[in-house]
Write a protein that holds these residues in place. Structure first.
Motif, PDB file in Angstrom:
ATOM      1  N   LEU A  94       0.852  -1.184   0.000  1.00 17.94           N
ATOM      2  CA  LEU A  94       0.000   0.000   0.000  1.00 17.94           C
ATOM      3  C   LEU A  94       0.885   1.230   0.000  1.00 17.94           C
ATOM      4  CD1 LEU A  94      -2.908   1.129   0.185  1.00 17.94           C
ATOM      5  CD2 LEU A  94      -2.614   1.203   2.658  1.00 17.94           C
ATOM      6  N   ASP A  95       0.830   2.003  -1.071  1.00 15.44           N
ATOM      7  CA  ASP A  95       1.573   3.253  -1.176  1.00 15.44           C
ATOM      8  C   ASP A  95       0.727   4.341  -0.538  1.00 15.44           C
ATOM      9  OD1 ASP A  95       2.608   5.769  -2.123  1.00 15.44           O
ATOM     10  OD2 ASP A  95       3.720   4.670  -3.649  1.00 15.44           O
ATOM     11  N   THR A  96       1.187   4.888   0.591  1.00 12.47           N
ATOM     12  CA  THR A  96       0.383   5.854   1.338  1.00 12.47           C
ATOM     13  C   THR A  96       0.425   7.256   0.748  1.00 12.47           C
ATOM     14  OG1 THR A  96       2.210   6.264   2.874  1.00 12.47           O
ATOM     15  CG2 THR A  96       0.621   4.551   3.476  1.00 12.47           C
ATOM     16  N   ILE A  97       1.251   7.461  -0.271  1.00 11.40           N
ATOM     17  CA  ILE A  97       1.268   8.758  -0.955  1.00 11.40           C
ATOM     18  C   ILE A  97       0.322   8.735  -2.150  1.00 11.40           C
ATOM     19  CG2 ILE A  97       2.666  10.379  -2.291  1.00 11.40           C
ATOM     20  CD1 ILE A  97       4.987   9.767  -0.468  1.00 11.40           C
ATOM     21  N   SER A  98       0.479   7.731  -3.018  1.00 10.66           N
ATOM     22  CA  SER A  98      -0.393   7.618  -4.190  1.00 10.66           C
ATOM     23  C   SER A  98      -1.713   6.937  -3.844  1.00 10.66           C
ATOM     24  CB  SER A  98       0.306   6.833  -5.300  1.00 10.66           C
ATOM     25  OG  SER A  98       0.516   5.487  -4.902  1.00 10.66           O
ATOM     26  N   ARG A  99      -1.774   6.299  -2.669  1.00 10.03           N
ATOM     27  CA  ARG A  99      -2.947   5.551  -2.209  1.00 10.03           C
ATOM     28  C   ARG A  99      -3.289   4.401  -3.144  1.00 10.03           C
ATOM     29  NH1 ARG A  99      -7.234   8.952   1.318  1.00 10.03           N
ATOM     30  NH2 ARG A  99      -5.716   9.975   2.659  1.00 10.03           N
ATOM     31  N   VAL A 100      -2.268   3.757  -3.668  1.00 17.45           N
ATOM     32  CA  VAL A 100      -2.453   2.606  -4.561  1.00 17.45           C
ATOM     33  C   VAL A 100      -2.123   1.327  -3.812  1.00 17.45           C
ATOM     34  CG1 VAL A 100      -1.592   1.427  -6.626  1.00 17.45           C
ATOM     35  CG2 VAL A 100      -2.011   3.901  -6.665  1.00 17.45           C
ATOM     36  N   ALA A 101      -3.057   0.375  -3.844  1.00 15.25           N
ATOM     37  CA  ALA A 101      -2.847  -0.937  -3.228  1.00 15.25           C
ATOM     38  C   ALA A 101      -2.639  -1.972  -4.320  1.00 15.25           C
ATOM     39  CB  ALA A 101      -4.045  -1.320  -2.365  1.00 15.25           C
ATOM     40  N   GLU A 102      -1.702  -2.891  -4.089  1.00 11.82           N
ATOM     41  CA  GLU A 102      -1.453  -3.964  -5.045  1.00 11.82           C
ATOM     42  C   GLU A 102      -1.201  -5.259  -4.288  1.00 11.82           C
ATOM     43  OE1 GLU A 102       1.811  -2.974  -7.561  1.00 11.82           O
ATOM     44  OE2 GLU A 102       0.706  -1.450  -8.678  1.00 11.82           O
ATOM     45  N   ARG A 103      -1.660  -6.350  -4.864  1.00 13.46           N
ATOM     46  CA  ARG A 103      -1.303  -7.657  -4.318  1.00 13.46           C
ATOM     47  C   ARG A 103      -0.797  -8.534  -5.463  1.00 13.46           C
ATOM     48  NH1 ARG A 103      -4.046 -12.136  -0.250  1.00 13.46           N
ATOM     49  NH2 ARG A 103      -2.076 -13.283  -0.094  1.00 13.46           N
TER      50      ARG A 103
END
Length: 224
Positions: free
Chosen positions: A134-143
């Protein structure tokens, strides 16, 4: 960005927390030095706003303990004592900045933003649990390299659970941190959102990351 505010004056604490939340920060509010140290052991914060004159363990003691434990989270000290000697003492104890009371909210917000920028080069802004990021700057989650679409509330829930990875979180804890208020204990609001989140991050995966504990709590971890 997640901030820890340590302030035992209820009016000042509520005033500061409301202003920083309005600026988009996630805020944890504590009024006790020992409680703050315990939280810093398990939760990564982007900055700490720390009052010096606390009941019990004072702010300078909290700051010194942080640095002795190797915690380099940027700290902004607040104090009604604003003499040169007081400022020097605070900075020598390990604070990055010092703001005397009373202060203008605009200045406090600007100083906090500067602290977060200063600390971002040291601490990663990407949270990881297993192959979930979870990138807390771009707010992008990936699995596993696949992007996960999240609503605003789902993002806040996932960020809180990932920052608390390995720690059991009760429904009430989640309501306080993610919804910012207490709620009817009989409500299934948290369960509904956890279900939605679990469907997005765990469905079809052999290794599950979001686990139920005793039916009333949740924990994010790679092992079952």
């Amino acid at each position: 960005m997640r901030l820890l505010i340590v302030e035992d004056d209820n009016k000042t604490a509520a005033f500061v927390a409301k202003a920083l939340k309005a600026e988009g920060f996630a805020v944890d509010l504590m009024r006790d030095g020992d409680e703050a140290l315990a939280a810093l052991e398990v939760t990564p914060f982007d900055a700490v706003v720390l009052d010096i004159m606390l009941i019990g363990r004072d702010g300078l003691s909290v700051l010194k303990q942080m640095r002795e434990r190797g915690n380099q989270t940027p700290v902004l000290l607040l104090s009604a004592r604003g003499s040169l000697t007081d400022r020097v003492e605070g900075l020598n104890a390990g604070a990055e900045d010092y703001l005397p009371k009373p202060f203008a909210l605009e200045e406090l917000i600007a100083r906090v933003r500067a602290l977060v920028r200063r600390g971002s080069g040291v601490k990663t802004h990407v949270l990881r649990v297993g192959d979930l990021t979870l990138d807390t700057i771009s707010r992008v989650a990936e699995r596993g390299g696949r992007k996960i679409e999240l609503t605003t509330r789902e993002y806040r829930l996932l960020e809180y659970l990932m920052r608390s990875a390995g720690r059991v979180c009760s429904r009430m804890m989640i309501l306080e941190k993610v919804w910012d208020y207490s709620f009817d204990p009989g409500s299934n609001l948290v369960d509904v959102y956890v279900g939605k989140l679990r469907e997005k991050i765990d469905a079809g995966r052999e290794v599950k990351l979001l686990h139920s504990v005793r039916g009333e709590c949740y924990v994010m971890k790679e092992s079952p």
